[in-house]
Design a protein around this motif. Structure first.
Motif, PDB file in Angstrom:
ATOM      1  N   GLY A 103      -2.477   0.203  -5.583  1.00 28.90           N
ATOM      2  CA  GLY A 103      -3.675  -0.613  -5.657  1.00 28.90           C
ATOM      3  C   GLY A 103      -3.878  -1.529  -4.463  1.00 28.90           C
ATOM      4  N   ILE A 104      -2.848  -1.767  -3.646  1.00 26.39           N
ATOM      5  CA  ILE A 104      -3.014  -2.638  -2.476  1.00 26.39           C
ATOM      6  C   ILE A 104      -3.785  -1.873  -1.406  1.00 26.39           C
ATOM      7  CG2 ILE A 104      -1.816  -3.781  -0.583  1.00 26.39           C
ATOM      8  CD1 ILE A 104       0.217  -4.767  -2.497  1.00 26.39           C
ATOM      9  N   GLU A 105      -4.803  -2.517  -0.870  1.00 25.73           N
ATOM     10  CA  GLU A 105      -5.654  -1.911   0.159  1.00 25.73           C
ATOM     11  C   GLU A 105      -5.457  -2.621   1.489  1.00 25.73           C
ATOM     12  OE1 GLU A 105      -7.850   0.688  -0.086  1.00 25.73           O
ATOM     13  OE2 GLU A 105      -7.151   1.019  -2.136  1.00 25.73           O
ATOM     14  N   ILE A 106      -5.464  -1.865   2.583  1.00 25.24           N
ATOM     15  CA  ILE A 106      -5.428  -2.442   3.926  1.00 25.24           C
ATOM     16  C   ILE A 106      -6.873  -2.671   4.332  1.00 25.24           C
ATOM     17  CG2 ILE A 106      -4.738  -2.086   6.312  1.00 25.24           C
ATOM     18  CD1 ILE A 106      -2.576  -0.159   5.169  1.00 25.24           C
ATOM     19  N   THR A 107      -7.203  -3.937   4.609  1.00 29.31           N
ATOM     20  CA  THR A 107      -8.600  -4.254   4.913  1.00 29.31           C
ATOM     21  C   THR A 107      -8.874  -4.289   6.409  1.00 29.31           C
ATOM     22  OG1 THR A 107      -8.147  -6.624   4.733  1.00 29.31           O
ATOM     23  CG2 THR A 107      -8.957  -5.501   2.758  1.00 29.31           C
ATOM     24  N   SER A 108      -7.892  -4.711   7.244  1.00 27.95           N
ATOM     25  CA  SER A 108      -8.127  -4.759   8.689  1.00 27.95           C
ATOM     26  C   SER A 108      -6.819  -4.952   9.433  1.00 27.95           C
ATOM     27  CB  SER A 108      -9.093  -5.899   9.043  1.00 27.95           C
ATOM     28  OG  SER A 108      -8.497  -7.150   8.724  1.00 27.95           O
ATOM     29  N   ALA A 109      -6.870  -4.690  10.732  1.00 32.14           N
ATOM     30  CA  ALA A 109      -5.741  -4.940  11.627  1.00 32.14           C
ATOM     31  C   ALA A 109      -6.305  -5.468  12.941  1.00 32.14           C
ATOM     32  CB  ALA A 109      -4.945  -3.656  11.865  1.00 32.14           C
ATOM     33  N   SER A 110      -5.633  -6.466  13.511  1.00 32.31           N
ATOM     34  CA  SER A 110      -6.100  -7.033  14.782  1.00 32.31           C
ATOM     35  C   SER A 110      -4.902  -7.459  15.616  1.00 32.31           C
ATOM     36  CB  SER A 110      -7.040  -8.216  14.538  1.00 32.31           C
ATOM     37  OG  SER A 110      -6.356  -9.253  13.852  1.00 32.31           O
ATOM     38  N   LEU A 111      -5.086  -7.436  16.931  1.00 33.53           N
ATOM     39  CA  LEU A 111      -4.056  -7.838  17.879  1.00 33.53           C
ATOM     40  C   LEU A 111      -4.563  -9.060  18.618  1.00 33.53           C
ATOM     41  CD1 LEU A 111      -1.319  -7.143  19.195  1.00 33.53           C
ATOM     42  CD2 LEU A 111      -2.586  -5.743  20.839  1.00 33.53           C
ATOM     43  N   GLU A 112      -3.782 -10.163  18.538  1.00 35.64           N
ATOM     44  CA  GLU A 112      -4.228 -11.418  19.121  1.00 35.64           C
ATOM     45  C   GLU A 112      -3.019 -12.187  19.633  1.00 35.64           C
ATOM     46  OE1 GLU A 112      -6.349 -15.472  17.404  1.00 35.64           O
ATOM     47  OE2 GLU A 112      -6.512 -13.613  16.288  1.00 35.64           O
ATOM     48  N   ASN A 113      -3.002 -12.474  20.937  1.00 37.56           N
ATOM     49  CA  ASN A 113      -1.937 -13.267  21.559  1.00 37.56           C
ATOM     50  C   ASN A 113      -0.535 -12.729  21.268  1.00 37.56           C
ATOM     51  OD1 ASN A 113      -3.874 -15.083  22.579  1.00 37.56           O
ATOM     52  ND2 ASN A 113      -3.816 -16.280  20.686  1.00 37.56           N
TER      53      ASN A 113
END
Length: 157
Positions: A103-113
């Protein structure tokens, strides 16, 4: 060597897959690179943050394989023109896996610093209660099919 399973109780029917998941988790814990945090950022939201200094977006991949979140990092071939007097920033390839609950969903991924953030959502599920009707007539019909006499047959008999 024989291993004692914690899931071999007759009261834990259908939980054998949890044992395999625990085995996978224990194998993944041995490696400590790259370091990571897991934080709860809301009632139903989680965030996994990995320290991936020196890796660009092109060097990283995030995928969902069955119920595992898998993060891989691989740098292109080394620059042979540089001469390091000290090299403390690791740039070796890695693979880090997280077993996700159903049931856990991955909503987004981002690369920052130099930090890779992966946002997850865990929906709130209301407990399900289902009443199972008990049908006494099915016992009588199954006894008749097998040829065993029923109480009514004995009385008439």
């Amino acid at each position: 060597m024989s291993r004692l399973s914690m899931f071999n109780s007759p009261l834990l029917l259908g939980f054998d897959h949890f044992e395999r998941v625990i085995d996978r988790i224990s194998k993944n814990q041995a490696e400590g690179y790259p370091p990571y945090n897991i934080e709860q950022v809301g009632e139903t939201h989680l965030r996994i943050t990995l320290a991936v200094a020196g890796f660009s977006e092109a060097d990283l991949s995030v995928s969902l394989e069955d119920n595992q979140l898998v993060i891989r990092g691989a740098k292109p071939a080394e620059d042979t023109e540089r001469v390091y007097l000290h090299r403390g920033i690791a740039s070796r390839q890695f693979q880090r896996a997280f077993v996700l609950a159903e049931g856990i969903e991955i909503t987004s991924a981002s690369l920052e610093n130099g930090l890779l953030h992966i946002n997850l959502e865990r929906p709130l599920n209301a407990p399900k209660v289902r009443r199972i009707p008990i049908d006494a007539s099915s016992r009588k019909s199954s006894l008749r099919e097998t040829g065993s006499p029923t109480t009514a047959d004995k009385e008439n008999g």
